[in-house]
Design a protein around this motif. Structure first.
Motif, PDB file in Angstrom:
ATOM      1  N   LEU A  53     -54.633  27.370 -81.259  1.00 48.26           N
ATOM      2  CA  LEU A  53     -54.869  28.790 -81.022  1.00 48.26           C
ATOM      3  C   LEU A  53     -56.179  29.034 -80.282  1.00 48.26           C
ATOM      4  O   LEU A  53     -56.248  29.857 -79.368  1.00 48.26           O
ATOM      5  CB  LEU A  53     -54.862  29.558 -82.339  1.00 48.26           C
ATOM      6  N   VAL A  54     -57.235  28.315 -80.676  1.00 48.86           N
ATOM      7  CA  VAL A  54     -58.531  28.478 -80.017  1.00 48.86           C
ATOM      8  C   VAL A  54     -58.430  28.069 -78.552  1.00 48.86           C
ATOM      9  O   VAL A  54     -58.918  28.785 -77.664  1.00 48.86           O
ATOM     10  CB  VAL A  54     -59.622  27.673 -80.752  1.00 48.86           C
ATOM     11  N   LEU A  55     -57.792  26.945 -78.275  1.00 50.39           N
ATOM     12  CA  LEU A  55     -57.643  26.493 -76.893  1.00 50.39           C
ATOM     13  C   LEU A  55     -56.774  27.451 -76.081  1.00 50.39           C
ATOM     14  O   LEU A  55     -57.038  27.686 -74.898  1.00 50.39           O
ATOM     15  CB  LEU A  55     -57.065  25.082 -76.847  1.00 50.39           C
ATOM     16  N   LEU A  56     -55.761  28.033 -76.701  1.00 47.80           N
ATOM     17  CA  LEU A  56     -54.918  29.013 -76.027  1.00 47.80           C
ATOM     18  C   LEU A  56     -55.724  30.248 -75.643  1.00 47.80           C
ATOM     19  O   LEU A  56     -55.633  30.733 -74.514  1.00 47.80           O
ATOM     20  CB  LEU A  56     -53.736  29.406 -76.909  1.00 47.80           C
ATOM     21  N   VAL A  57     -56.522  30.752 -76.578  1.00 46.90           N
ATOM     22  CA  VAL A  57     -57.333  31.938 -76.295  1.00 46.90           C
ATOM     23  C   VAL A  57     -58.348  31.640 -75.198  1.00 46.90           C
ATOM     24  O   VAL A  57     -58.539  32.449 -74.276  1.00 46.90           O
ATOM     25  CB  VAL A  57     -58.018  32.446 -77.585  1.00 46.90           C
ATOM     26  N   ILE A  58     -59.005  30.484 -75.274  1.00 44.44           N
ATOM     27  CA  ILE A  58     -59.975  30.111 -74.243  1.00 44.44           C
ATOM     28  C   ILE A  58     -59.288  30.018 -72.881  1.00 44.44           C
ATOM     29  O   ILE A  58     -59.813  30.494 -71.873  1.00 44.44           O
ATOM     30  CB  ILE A  58     -60.673  28.788 -74.599  1.00 44.44           C
ATOM     31  N   SER A  59     -58.108  29.424 -72.856  1.00 41.81           N
ATOM     32  CA  SER A  59     -57.371  29.299 -71.609  1.00 41.81           C
ATOM     33  C   SER A  59     -56.992  30.666 -71.043  1.00 41.81           C
ATOM     34  O   SER A  59     -57.118  30.903 -69.836  1.00 41.81           O
ATOM     35  CB  SER A  59     -56.113  28.467 -71.840  1.00 41.81           C
ATOM     36  N   LEU A  60     -56.538  31.572 -71.887  1.00 38.23           N
ATOM     37  CA  LEU A  60     -56.166  32.904 -71.425  1.00 38.23           C
ATOM     38  C   LEU A  60     -57.374  33.680 -70.919  1.00 38.23           C
ATOM     39  O   LEU A  60     -57.293  34.371 -69.894  1.00 38.23           O
ATOM     40  CB  LEU A  60     -55.469  33.676 -72.547  1.00 38.23           C
ATOM     41  N   VAL A  61     -58.494  33.571 -71.613  1.00 37.93           N
ATOM     42  CA  VAL A  61     -59.714  34.258 -71.178  1.00 37.93           C
ATOM     43  C   VAL A  61     -60.195  33.686 -69.849  1.00 37.93           C
ATOM     44  O   VAL A  61     -60.567  34.442 -68.939  1.00 37.93           O
ATOM     45  CB  VAL A  61     -60.808  34.165 -72.262  1.00 37.93           C
ATOM     46  N   MET A  62     -60.196  32.381 -69.712  1.00 44.58           N
ATOM     47  CA  MET A  62     -60.642  31.762 -68.463  1.00 44.58           C
ATOM     48  C   MET A  62     -59.726  32.160 -67.300  1.00 44.58           C
ATOM     49  O   MET A  62     -60.190  32.396 -66.195  1.00 44.58           O
ATOM     50  CB  MET A  62     -60.696  30.239 -68.599  1.00 44.58           C
ATOM     51  N   HIS A  63     -58.439  32.242 -67.575  1.00 46.06           N
ATOM     52  CA  HIS A  63     -57.500  32.650 -66.538  1.00 46.06           C
ATOM     53  C   HIS A  63     -57.758  34.098 -66.132  1.00 46.06           C
ATOM     54  O   HIS A  63     -57.693  34.446 -64.944  1.00 46.06           O
ATOM     55  CB  HIS A  63     -56.061  32.480 -67.022  1.00 46.06           C
ATOM     56  N   ALA A  64     -58.047  34.975 -67.101  1.00 43.91           N
ATOM     57  CA  ALA A  64     -58.313  36.380 -66.808  1.00 43.91           C
ATOM     58  C   ALA A  64     -59.623  36.553 -66.050  1.00 43.91           C
ATOM     59  O   ALA A  64     -59.727  37.370 -65.138  1.00 43.91           O
ATOM     60  CB  ALA A  64     -58.334  37.183 -68.096  1.00 43.91           C
ATOM     61  N   VAL A  65     -60.650  35.763 -66.420  1.00 44.78           N
ATOM     62  CA  VAL A  65     -61.951  35.877 -65.770  1.00 44.78           C
ATOM     63  C   VAL A  65     -61.896  35.312 -64.361  1.00 44.78           C
ATOM     64  O   VAL A  65     -62.451  35.893 -63.421  1.00 44.78           O
ATOM     65  CB  VAL A  65     -63.035  35.144 -66.606  1.00 44.78           C
ATOM     66  N   LYS A  66     -61.214  34.194 -64.212  1.00 38.04           N
ATOM     67  CA  LYS A  66     -61.130  33.548 -62.909  1.00 38.04           C
ATOM     68  C   LYS A  66     -60.371  34.413 -61.923  1.00 38.04           C
ATOM     69  O   LYS A  66     -60.703  34.494 -60.751  1.00 38.04           O
ATOM     70  CB  LYS A  66     -60.462  32.182 -63.041  1.00 38.04           C
ATOM     71  N   GLY A  67     -59.347  35.066 -62.386  1.00 41.53           N
ATOM     72  CA  GLY A  67     -58.547  35.911 -61.514  1.00 41.53           C
ATOM     73  C   GLY A  67     -57.710  35.070 -60.558  1.00 41.53           C
ATOM     74  O   GLY A  67     -57.565  33.860 -60.713  1.00 41.53           O
ATOM     75  N   ARG A  68     -57.209  35.725 -59.569  1.00 45.32           N
ATOM     76  CA  ARG A  68     -56.369  35.020 -58.599  1.00 45.32           C
ATOM     77  C   ARG A  68     -57.156  34.901 -57.295  1.00 45.32           C
ATOM     78  O   ARG A  68     -57.524  35.894 -56.695  1.00 45.32           O
ATOM     79  CB  ARG A  68     -55.070  35.782 -58.396  1.00 45.32           C
TER      80      ARG A  68
END
Length: 58
Positions: free
Chosen positions: A39-54
């Motif tokens: 769960l922690v790795l999933l949340v970190i991955s989702l946050v990093m994806h949102a911050v990084k953007g496209r």
């Protein structure tokens, strides 16, 4: 990671049904730890994806 958590949970259920309380307890503990790490790795991955953007596609 989630697959390992499910595997240990199934081992815990089988061990509990067969009467191996110690093994079942240990397997449940490992499954909980792996699930929360997932769960922690999933949340970190989702946050990093949102911050990084496209970025621009080249």
């Amino acid at each position: 990671m989630l697959g390992w958590a499910i595997t240990f949970f199934i081992i815990a259920i089988i061990a509990g049904l067969l009467g191996f309380g110690g093994i079942a307890g240990a397997s449940v503990g490992i499954a909980k730890i792996l699930f929360f790490v997932f769960l922690v790795l999933l949340v970190i991955s989702l946050v990093m994806h949102a911050v990084k953007g496209r970025g621009p596609s080249i």
